[in-house]
Scaffold this active site. Sequence first.
Site, mmCIF file in Angstrom:
data_model
loop_
_atom_site.group_PDB
_atom_site.id
_atom_site.type_symbol
_atom_site.label_atom_id
_atom_site.label_comp_id
_atom_site.label_asym_id
_atom_site.label_seq_id
_atom_site.Cartn_x
_atom_site.Cartn_y
_atom_site.Cartn_z
ATOM 1 N N ASP A 235 -11.366 -18.924 -16.189
ATOM 2 C CA ASP A 235 -9.947 -19.284 -16.106
ATOM 3 C C ASP A 235 -9.746 -20.799 -16.179
ATOM 4 O O ASP A 235 -8.630 -21.296 -16.061
ATOM 5 C CB ASP A 235 -9.331 -18.723 -14.816
ATOM 6 C CG ASP A 235 -10.130 -19.118 -13.574
ATOM 7 O OD1 ASP A 235 -10.680 -20.250 -13.544
ATOM 8 O OD2 ASP A 235 -10.221 -18.307 -12.634
ATOM 9 N N ASP B 183 -7.943 -5.922 -6.073
ATOM 10 C CA ASP B 183 -7.763 -4.832 -5.097
ATOM 11 C C ASP B 183 -8.830 -3.755 -5.330
ATOM 12 O O ASP B 183 -8.906 -3.189 -6.415
ATOM 13 C CB ASP B 183 -6.351 -4.248 -5.277
ATOM 14 C CG ASP B 183 -5.967 -3.242 -4.200
ATOM 15 O OD1 ASP B 183 -6.850 -2.493 -3.733
ATOM 16 O OD2 ASP B 183 -4.782 -3.196 -3.832
ATOM 17 N N SER C 230 0.845 -1.191 0.000
ATOM 18 C CA SER C 230 0.000 0.000 0.000
ATOM 19 C C SER C 230 0.886 1.248 0.000
ATOM 20 O O SER C 230 1.783 1.342 -0.831
ATOM 21 C CB SER C 230 -0.952 -0.026 1.193
ATOM 22 O OG SER C 230 -1.974 0.915 1.043
ATOM 23 N N ASP D 65 -15.811 -16.597 -12.672
ATOM 24 C CA ASP D 65 -14.968 -17.598 -12.016
ATOM 25 C C ASP D 65 -14.536 -18.716 -12.976
ATOM 26 O O ASP D 65 -13.340 -19.043 -13.067
ATOM 27 C CB ASP D 65 -15.744 -18.119 -10.790
ATOM 28 C CG ASP D 65 -15.123 -19.321 -10.111
ATOM 29 O OD1 ASP D 65 -14.025 -19.745 -10.521
ATOM 30 O OD2 ASP D 65 -15.735 -19.836 -9.157
ATOM 31 N N HIS E 169 -6.864 -5.728 -1.190
ATOM 32 C CA HIS E 169 -5.809 -4.755 -0.951
ATOM 33 C C HIS E 169 -4.844 -5.253 0.125
ATOM 34 O O HIS E 169 -5.185 -5.259 1.297
ATOM 35 C CB HIS E 169 -6.403 -3.411 -0.546
ATOM 36 C CG HIS E 169 -5.359 -2.335 -0.433
ATOM 37 N ND1 HIS E 169 -4.574 -1.965 -1.505
ATOM 38 C CD2 HIS E 169 -4.956 -1.573 0.602
ATOM 39 C CE1 HIS E 169 -3.739 -1.024 -1.122
ATOM 40 N NE2 HIS E 169 -3.945 -0.756 0.150
ATOM 41 N N VAL F 288 -12.801 -18.060 -7.495
ATOM 42 C CA VAL F 288 -11.789 -17.023 -7.733
ATOM 43 C C VAL F 288 -11.762 -16.653 -9.211
ATOM 44 O O VAL F 288 -11.692 -17.530 -10.076
ATOM 45 C CB VAL F 288 -10.387 -17.522 -7.306
ATOM 46 C CG1 VAL F 288 -9.345 -16.423 -7.500
ATOM 47 C CG2 VAL F 288 -10.420 -17.986 -5.856
#
Length: 587
Positions: free
Chosen positions: A270, A453, A200, A267, A499, A276
């Site tokens: 991929d 993020d 960050s 999802d 993040h 995910v």
Amino acid sequence: MRQSRNALVALAASASAASLSSVCTTSWVKSILPTNGTLLGIDLVPSAVTASVYNASSSSSSSSAGGMSTASYNYCNVTVTYTHTGKGDTVVVKYAFPDPSDFKNRFYVAGGGGFSLSSDATGGLEYGAVGGATDAGYDAFDYSYDEVVLYGNGSINWDATYMFGYQALGEMTILGKALTRGFYSKADDAKVYTYYEGCSDGGREGMSQVQRYGEEYDGAITGAPAFRFAQQQVHHVFSSAVEQTLDYYPPPCELDKIVNATIAACDPLDGRTDGVVSRTDLCKLNFDLKTIIGEPYYCAEQNYTSLGFGFSKRQAEGSTTSYQPAQNGTVSAEGVAVAEAIYNGLHNSANQRAYLSWQIASELSDAATTYNSDTDSWELSIPSTGGEYVTKFVQLLDLDNLSDLDGVTYDTLVDWMRTGMIRYMDSLQTTLPDLTPFQASGGKLLHYHGESDPSIPSGSSVHYWQAVRSIMYGNLTASESLSALSDWYQFYLIPGAAHCGTNSLQPGPYPENNMQIMIDWVENGVKPSRLNATVSSGDYEGETQMLCQWPQRPLWKNGSSSFVCVNDEKSIDSWTYSFPAFELPVY
Ligand SMILES: *[C@@H]1O[C@H](CO)[C@@H](O)[C@H](O)[C@H]1NC(C)=O
Ligand SMILES: *[C@@H]1O[C@H](CO)[C@@H](O)[C@H](O)[C@H]1NC(C)=O
Ligand SMILES: *[C@@H]1O[C@H](CO)[C@@H](O)[C@H](O)[C@H]1NC(C)=O
Ligand SMILES: *[C@@H]1O[C@H](CO)[C@@H](O)[C@H](O)[C@H]1NC(C)=O
Ligand SMILES: *[C@@H]1O[C@H](CO)[C@@H](O)[C@H](O)[C@H]1NC(C)=O
Ligand SMILES: *[C@@H]1O[C@H](CO)[C@@H](O)[C@H](O)[C@H]1NC(C)=O
Ligand SMILES: *[C@@H]1O[C@H](CO)[C@@H](O)[C@H](O)[C@H]1NC(C)=O
Ligand SMILES: *[C@@H]1O[C@H](CO)[C@@H](O)[C@H](O)[C@H]1NC(C)=O
Ligand SMILES: *[C@@H]1O[C@H](CO)[C@@H](O)[C@H](O)[C@H]1NC(C)=O
Ligand SMILES: *[C@@H]1O[C@H](CO)[C@@H](O)[C@H](O)[C@H]1NC(C)=O
Ligand SMILES: *[C@@H]1O[C@H](CO)[C@@H](O)[C@H](O)[C@H]1NC(C)=O
């Protein structure tokens, strides 16, 4: 009492392996201070030196900042004060020196977050490294930089700005390495492996060190850097500007539903359905948010805590808590239009791109509205992460937040970004793309970013990597420049991650041993080619994923149990931006 330096050296050398207490004395530390004139511009004040053994065992569990993982290390707690030659200011630095028998010729710098530098010097102890922290000359152990950036309306504290920007950490490191050699009686030119690690703003601080003090660092690990500071901070206001421009203030639950439905839809793209979105690029290229219109949503009443600077929903700097009633409805065309405009990124009124945005499937945290119980409606809520940047850094008014966006258009946001970029170009912007001094002195850079993020867009990191590649290796062929860069600068997207941490909406992998990897790279020449990460929740908890090095992208083929790393031009293109709304190049 003053012993001769020789006597102290002999004492230290004879006692070195045996005891920390023999070297952890103010007289020893005073004797090793670099004399004025040795470190250009840094004059040390011997009378202010303190040194005392910190006995982990004898300490009660003091829960002060970040001391947890180091609770079991004894160390020498040293504070040193310096002034900039001829300036009369005071900078206090603290260092944690490990027991001589634990010392591994290393120095370690930890990054901070938000508007704060790290105030903890002990992060290196587990690696046998001396660590340091600095008060940056503006009492940074007690104040964050945004509290001191203005002396008053219209009057910028440039000393604090440059110190926070990069100078304080650079000086702390230069001084710390000199003290390290002295403390352990090493030769003046002895190698002290020097590492940086942060995420960050800590990632930005790391990039600042690589850019400005490249020769000082052997290895830097930078996560989700808050660099391109002006664009990044004004971008925190962008979601609110979209809502005002489209005149639709979605109930937070509606946006949550849009994000959840996007994750569910993308999802599998991929090649594996695991909760995910490991390929947000394929999602961006293939998924139409409008298909979500009409889907029902429901959220129970709650006290909602906004992201602020955004560390896994802990109450972070700039975050607030507010009441949300139960929300029950269906996703509207207006709600989807808001999400589409936010993911598309800021354009000026001539439709020229000004900035990139969060990847599709990231949470839309900055877009959260607040509930007005008097009118029973949802209203604009300007995140103070962006609002304060505009008031203090652009408008130079000593106010903590914008009060409204009256009269503010997309062009206004572009103007704010331009003003901030130019004003702080050489202090906070932190996007110098020529890292030759770092590279030429053997430095290694491990840069990572959570792909989902919701605070700092992962595309921001991609853009910097691309800038470094083209500035430093623009005359090479594509494959030559890739290979030349990856010899010392590697970038990794972390699928699904938020993040600087995992994502409660996507149970994906996260790296856990970056320092070990970096130490191996720097000290043993073991260059990584993939990044070790571990899935920490969900059906695949415990799974190791060796992440693909950018610009390669993961793909599970034929439902196989592991992914391959593929080259996909269309995907890379979807991460590639130019910013014609600005006259100057934006690195
Ligand atoms: C170095 O300069 C500082 C600040 O002017 C002063 O306090 C200190 O005494 C000087 N050190 C020596 C050894 O003269
Ligand atoms: C730390 O431990 C050492 C050795 O056991 C002892 O001499 C010293 O007094 C202790 N220091 C403190 C502050 O407790
Ligand atoms: C380190 O020393 C400083 C100066 O004496 C003191 O303020 C601080 O509390 C000490 N830190 C620890 C962890 O003992
Ligand atoms: C979105 O998904 C999360 C995690 O599965 C869940 O807790 C939340 O209630 C969902 N929100 C909506 C609006 O469906
Ligand atoms: C929200 O906070 C208020 C005040 O602290 C409390 O009375 C209320 O029970 C909380 N509501 C929920 C849903 O947690
Ligand atoms: C949401 O509203 C619909 C339609 O009014 C209703 O059928 C449903 O029971 C509500 N859901 C909840 C959890 O209140
Ligand atoms: C910033 O100000 C806006 C408008 O007054 C308000 O809605 C918002 O809650 C504030 N944000 C914070 C974090 O204080
Ligand atoms: C600074 O400007 C703000 C906004 O105009 C104002 O509210 C505040 O009172 C000013 N502060 C001082 C010290 O004049
Ligand atoms: C590219 O430029 C660099 C730096 O000027 C130089 O070292 C290198 O030899 C050049 N490579 C080619 C292929 O021209
Ligand atoms: C990957 O990280 C995990 C967690 O830190 C560690 O147990 C494992 O040894 C690491 N594997 C490699 C190949 O570095
Ligand atoms: C899928 O598996 C089949 C059979 O194992 C293999 O022939 C084929 O090449 C695979 N396809 C891809 C895209 O990997």
